[in-house]
Scaffold this motif. Structure first.
Motif, PDB file in Angstrom:
ATOM      1  N   ARG A  61      -2.435  -7.615 -21.538  1.00  0.00           N
ATOM      2  CA  ARG A  61      -1.627  -6.863 -20.575  1.00  0.00           C
ATOM      3  C   ARG A  61      -0.160  -6.838 -20.990  1.00  0.00           C
ATOM      4  O   ARG A  61       0.394  -7.844 -21.412  1.00  0.00           O
ATOM      5  N   CYS A  62       0.493  -5.698 -20.843  1.00  0.00           N
ATOM      6  CA  CYS A  62       1.934  -5.538 -21.065  1.00  0.00           C
ATOM      7  C   CYS A  62       2.603  -5.325 -19.713  1.00  0.00           C
ATOM      8  O   CYS A  62       2.037  -4.669 -18.843  1.00  0.00           O
ATOM      9  N   ARG A  63       3.818  -5.850 -19.547  1.00  0.00           N
ATOM     10  CA  ARG A  63       4.562  -5.647 -18.295  1.00  0.00           C
ATOM     11  C   ARG A  63       6.039  -5.882 -18.530  1.00  0.00           C
ATOM     12  O   ARG A  63       6.454  -6.297 -19.586  1.00  0.00           O
ATOM     13  N   THR A  64       6.832  -5.621 -17.549  1.00  0.00           N
ATOM     14  CA  THR A  64       8.295  -5.809 -17.494  1.00  0.00           C
ATOM     15  C   THR A  64       9.035  -5.272 -18.722  1.00  0.00           C
ATOM     16  O   THR A  64       9.775  -5.990 -19.373  1.00  0.00           O
ATOM     17  N   PRO A  65       8.898  -3.989 -19.053  1.00  0.00           N
ATOM     18  CA  PRO A  65       9.643  -3.440 -20.179  1.00  0.00           C
ATOM     19  C   PRO A  65      11.136  -3.309 -19.857  1.00  0.00           C
ATOM     20  O   PRO A  65      11.508  -2.989 -18.729  1.00  0.00           O
ATOM     21  N   HIS A  66      11.971  -3.561 -20.857  1.00  0.00           N
ATOM     22  CA  HIS A  66      13.430  -3.426 -20.720  1.00  0.00           C
ATOM     23  C   HIS A  66      13.983  -2.801 -21.993  1.00  0.00           C
ATOM     24  O   HIS A  66      13.733  -3.298 -23.094  1.00  0.00           O
ATOM     25  N   PHE A  67      14.762  -1.710 -21.833  1.00  0.00           N
ATOM     26  CA  PHE A  67      15.458  -1.099 -22.960  1.00  0.00           C
ATOM     27  C   PHE A  67      16.636  -1.967 -23.384  1.00  0.00           C
ATOM     28  O   PHE A  67      17.319  -2.555 -22.541  1.00  0.00           O
ATOM     29  N   SER A  68      16.911  -1.991 -24.674  1.00  0.00           N
ATOM     30  CA  SER A  68      18.147  -2.608 -25.160  1.00  0.00           C
ATOM     31  C   SER A  68      19.303  -1.684 -24.781  1.00  0.00           C
ATOM     32  O   SER A  68      19.094  -0.488 -24.539  1.00  0.00           O
ATOM     33  N   PRO A  69      20.534  -2.196 -24.735  1.00  0.00           N
ATOM     34  CA  PRO A  69      21.674  -1.348 -24.363  1.00  0.00           C
ATOM     35  C   PRO A  69      21.828  -0.114 -25.265  1.00  0.00           C
ATOM     36  O   PRO A  69      22.229   0.940 -24.793  1.00  0.00           O
ATOM     37  N   CYS A  70      21.463  -0.235 -26.541  1.00  0.00           N
ATOM     38  CA  CYS A  70      21.584   0.911 -27.453  1.00  0.00           C
ATOM     39  C   CYS A  70      20.416   1.885 -27.313  1.00  0.00           C
ATOM     40  O   CYS A  70      20.467   2.991 -27.836  1.00  0.00           O
ATOM     41  N   GLY A  71      19.339   1.468 -26.626  1.00  0.00           N
ATOM     42  CA  GLY A  71      18.193   2.324 -26.407  1.00  0.00           C
ATOM     43  C   GLY A  71      17.186   2.354 -27.541  1.00  0.00           C
ATOM     44  O   GLY A  71      16.160   3.010 -27.449  1.00  0.00           O
ATOM     45  N   ARG A  72      17.436   1.601 -28.620  1.00  0.00           N
ATOM     46  CA  ARG A  72      16.532   1.621 -29.772  1.00  0.00           C
ATOM     47  C   ARG A  72      15.364   0.653 -29.624  1.00  0.00           C
ATOM     48  O   ARG A  72      14.287   0.883 -30.176  1.00  0.00           O
ATOM     49  N   PHE A  73      15.560  -0.442 -28.900  1.00  0.00           N
ATOM     50  CA  PHE A  73      14.544  -1.484 -28.801  1.00  0.00           C
ATOM     51  C   PHE A  73      14.009  -1.588 -27.385  1.00  0.00           C
ATOM     52  O   PHE A  73      14.698  -1.272 -26.417  1.00  0.00           O
ATOM     53  N   LEU A  74      12.786  -2.091 -27.295  1.00  0.00           N
ATOM     54  CA  LEU A  74      12.150  -2.320 -26.014  1.00  0.00           C
ATOM     55  C   LEU A  74      11.578  -3.736 -26.039  1.00  0.00           C
ATOM     56  O   LEU A  74      10.749  -4.056 -26.892  1.00  0.00           O
ATOM     57  N   ALA A  75      12.062  -4.575 -25.131  1.00  0.00           N
ATOM     58  CA  ALA A  75      11.505  -5.923 -24.969  1.00  0.00           C
ATOM     59  C   ALA A  75      10.541  -5.872 -23.801  1.00  0.00           C
ATOM     60  O   ALA A  75      10.794  -5.187 -22.804  1.00  0.00           O
ATOM     61  N   TYR A  76       9.443  -6.595 -23.914  1.00  0.00           N
ATOM     62  CA  TYR A  76       8.464  -6.613 -22.832  1.00  0.00           C
ATOM     63  C   TYR A  76       7.674  -7.911 -22.867  1.00  0.00           C
ATOM     64  O   TYR A  76       7.705  -8.658 -23.846  1.00  0.00           O
ATOM     65  N   THR A  77       6.962  -8.157 -21.789  1.00  0.00           N
ATOM     66  CA  THR A  77       6.090  -9.314 -21.691  1.00  0.00           C
ATOM     67  C   THR A  77       4.692  -8.877 -22.089  1.00  0.00           C
ATOM     68  O   THR A  77       4.177  -7.890 -21.555  1.00  0.00           O
ATOM     69  N   GLY A  78       4.101  -9.591 -23.043  1.00  0.00           N
ATOM     70  CA  GLY A  78       2.755  -9.264 -23.505  1.00  0.00           C
ATOM     71  C   GLY A  78       1.845 -10.476 -23.460  1.00  0.00           C
ATOM     72  O   GLY A  78       2.300 -11.610 -23.580  1.00  0.00           O
ATOM     73  N   ARG A  79       0.567 -10.207 -23.285  1.00  0.00           N
ATOM     74  CA  ARG A  79      -0.445 -11.271 -23.229  1.00  0.00           C
ATOM     75  C   ARG A  79      -1.502 -11.033 -24.290  1.00  0.00           C
ATOM     76  O   ARG A  79      -2.688 -11.121 -24.018  1.00  0.00           O
ATOM     77  N   ASP A  80      -1.106 -10.770 -25.502  1.00  0.00           N
ATOM     78  CA  ASP A  80      -2.062 -10.450 -26.553  1.00  0.00           C
ATOM     79  C   ASP A  80      -2.813 -11.664 -27.074  1.00  0.00           C
ATOM     80  O   ASP A  80      -3.931 -11.546 -27.552  1.00  0.00           O
ATOM     81  N   GLU A  81      -2.193 -12.826 -27.024  1.00  0.00           N
ATOM     82  CA  GLU A  81      -2.798 -14.018 -27.639  1.00  0.00           C
ATOM     83  C   GLU A  81      -2.855 -15.189 -26.660  1.00  0.00           C
ATOM     84  O   GLU A  81      -2.545 -16.315 -27.012  1.00  0.00           O
ATOM     85  N   GLY A  82      -3.240 -14.926 -25.426  1.00  0.00           N
ATOM     86  CA  GLY A  82      -3.344 -16.010 -24.449  1.00  0.00           C
ATOM     87  C   GLY A  82      -2.276 -15.899 -23.385  1.00  0.00           C
ATOM     88  O   GLY A  82      -2.280 -14.986 -22.575  1.00  0.00           O
ATOM     89  N   GLN A  83      -1.326 -16.827 -23.391  1.00  0.00           N
ATOM     90  CA  GLN A  83      -0.252 -16.844 -22.396  1.00  0.00           C
ATOM     91  C   GLN A  83       0.709 -15.676 -22.611  1.00  0.00           C
ATOM     92  O   GLN A  83       0.791 -15.109 -23.701  1.00  0.00           O
TER      93      GLN A  83
END
Length: 183
Positions: free
Chosen positions: A30-52
């Protein structure tokens, strides 16, 4: 202007002018809580690909998502630093009880994470073009605690000068959740 949203446990991108949304991730978890970087090039998010749940970073110019934390705990991205160099998250990593979360950060380029010394907190907002910060405590799941006014009601704390001088901020009634600094 664009928008990133969560649908089918993955991240999608859409132009605010209209058109067809594009899938950004096809992750096993599951992916959730996406946030754009101030420059708009990057996206940080919470992922559950490998357990926690962990902190992931996606370069919107192309490439695969990159896992930045390996905490093995309940972790959630809360945003970027104003300069875009740090990704802030809240986690119960190293805490004696599962419901206690503290803020931490990890460099956008990767490397070791840092737990921040501000005590229990679930959210953080930065003053635009200024040194101020506001953090939220006891701000989980407010819908379930509708009209609750007890000892763990949502709280905001402000550091107006960015020097770790935190003061309680007491806006009007209601149970507070995620701070957002406007103006």
């Amino acid at each position: 202007q664009s928008l990133v949203f969560v649908c089918e446990d993955d991240l999608w991108w859409a132009d605010l002018e209209g058109g067809v949304a594009q899938r950004l991730t096809a992750a096993p978890g599951r992916c959730r809580t996406p946030h754009f970087s101030p420059c708009g090039r990057f996206l940080a998010y919470t992922g559950r690909d490998e357990g926690q749940s962990e902190v992931y970073l996606l370069d919107l110019n192309g490439g695969e998502p990159r896992r930045l934390t390996f905490l093995g705990a309940d972790t959630m991205v809360v945003g970027f630093s104003p300069d875009g160099e740090w990704i802030y998250y809240t986690s119960n990593e190293g805490q004696p009880f599962l419901r206690i979360h503290a803020l931490g950060r990890v460099a956008r380029g990767g490397g070791p994470h840092q737990r921040l010394p501000w005590g229990p907190a679930a959210s953080l907002a930065f003053q635009p073009d200024g040194p101020g910060r506001v953090l939220g405590r006891h701000t989980w799941d407010t819908a379930r605690w509708k009209r609750y006014r007890g000892g763990t009601v949502g709280q905001f704390w402000i550091d107006k000068q960015g020097k770790d001088d935190w003061q309680a901020l007491r806006p009007g009634g209601g149970n507070l959740t995620s701070p957002l600094w406007l103006g």
